[in-house]
Design a protein around this motif. Structure first.
Motif, PDB file in Angstrom:
ATOM      1  N   TRP A  35       0.839  -1.194   0.000  1.00 37.16           N
ATOM      2  CA  TRP A  35       0.000   0.000   0.000  1.00 37.16           C
ATOM      3  C   TRP A  35       0.872   1.240   0.000  1.00 37.16           C
ATOM      4  O   TRP A  35       2.028   1.214   0.375  1.00 37.16           O
ATOM      5  CB  TRP A  35      -1.018   0.007   1.137  1.00 37.16           C
ATOM      6  CG  TRP A  35      -0.465   0.063   2.520  1.00 37.16           C
ATOM      7  CD1 TRP A  35      -0.345   1.162   3.300  1.00 37.16           C
ATOM      8  CD2 TRP A  35       0.045  -1.015   3.298  1.00 37.16           C
ATOM      9  NE1 TRP A  35       0.204   0.834   4.514  1.00 37.16           N
ATOM     10  CE2 TRP A  35       0.456  -0.508   4.539  1.00 37.16           C
ATOM     11  CE3 TRP A  35       0.216  -2.380   3.064  1.00 37.16           C
ATOM     12  CZ2 TRP A  35       1.007  -1.291   5.534  1.00 37.16           C
ATOM     13  CZ3 TRP A  35       0.761  -3.166   4.055  1.00 37.16           C
ATOM     14  CH2 TRP A  35       1.140  -2.609   5.275  1.00 37.16           C
ATOM     15  N   GLN A  36       0.266   2.338  -0.474  1.00 38.00           N
ATOM     16  CA  GLN A  36       0.981   3.604  -0.546  1.00 38.00           C
ATOM     17  C   GLN A  36      -0.046   4.734  -0.511  1.00 38.00           C
ATOM     18  O   GLN A  36      -0.938   4.800  -1.342  1.00 38.00           O
ATOM     19  CB  GLN A  36       1.801   3.683  -1.830  1.00 38.00           C
ATOM     20  CG  GLN A  36       2.602   4.954  -1.966  1.00 38.00           C
ATOM     21  CD  GLN A  36       3.510   4.935  -3.184  1.00 38.00           C
ATOM     22  OE1 GLN A  36       3.422   4.055  -4.022  1.00 38.00           O
ATOM     23  NE2 GLN A  36       4.383   5.899  -3.280  1.00 38.00           N
ATOM     24  N   ALA A  37       0.093   5.612   0.460  1.00 42.76           N
ATOM     25  CA  ALA A  37      -0.752   6.804   0.522  1.00 42.76           C
ATOM     26  C   ALA A  37      -0.266   7.775  -0.551  1.00 42.76           C
ATOM     27  O   ALA A  37       0.919   7.783  -0.892  1.00 42.76           O
ATOM     28  CB  ALA A  37      -0.664   7.452   1.901  1.00 42.76           C
TER      29      ALA A  37
END
Length: 74
Positions: A35-37
């Protein structure tokens, strides 16, 4: 446990880790989650297995080509 230590990662052509080296030990890894904001670092949750069978779950941060171990659960 919460960590913040540099590690070495061997990646596939897409940049996904396939092996990591932590404290001189090599682990094959399987990616459990990524995941990556927006605008943030990429985080990987990995299942790590050493040649002797030791198994752990690791959370690794990737910023550019730099990997850092964030968490380690044995």
């Amino acid at each position: 446990m919460l960590r913040d230590e540099p590690i070495t990662a061997e990646t596939d052509p897409s940049g996904t880790p396939r092996r990591i080296v932590r404290r001189g030990r090599r682990y094959r890894v399987r990616v459990l989650d990524v995941w990556q904001a927006p605008g943030g670092v990429r985080l990987y949750r990995l299942q790590a297995r050493a040649e002797d069978g030791e198994c752990a779950v690791a959370e690794v941060k990737r910023t550019g080509a730099v990997f850092r171990l964030s968490r380690w659960w044995d």
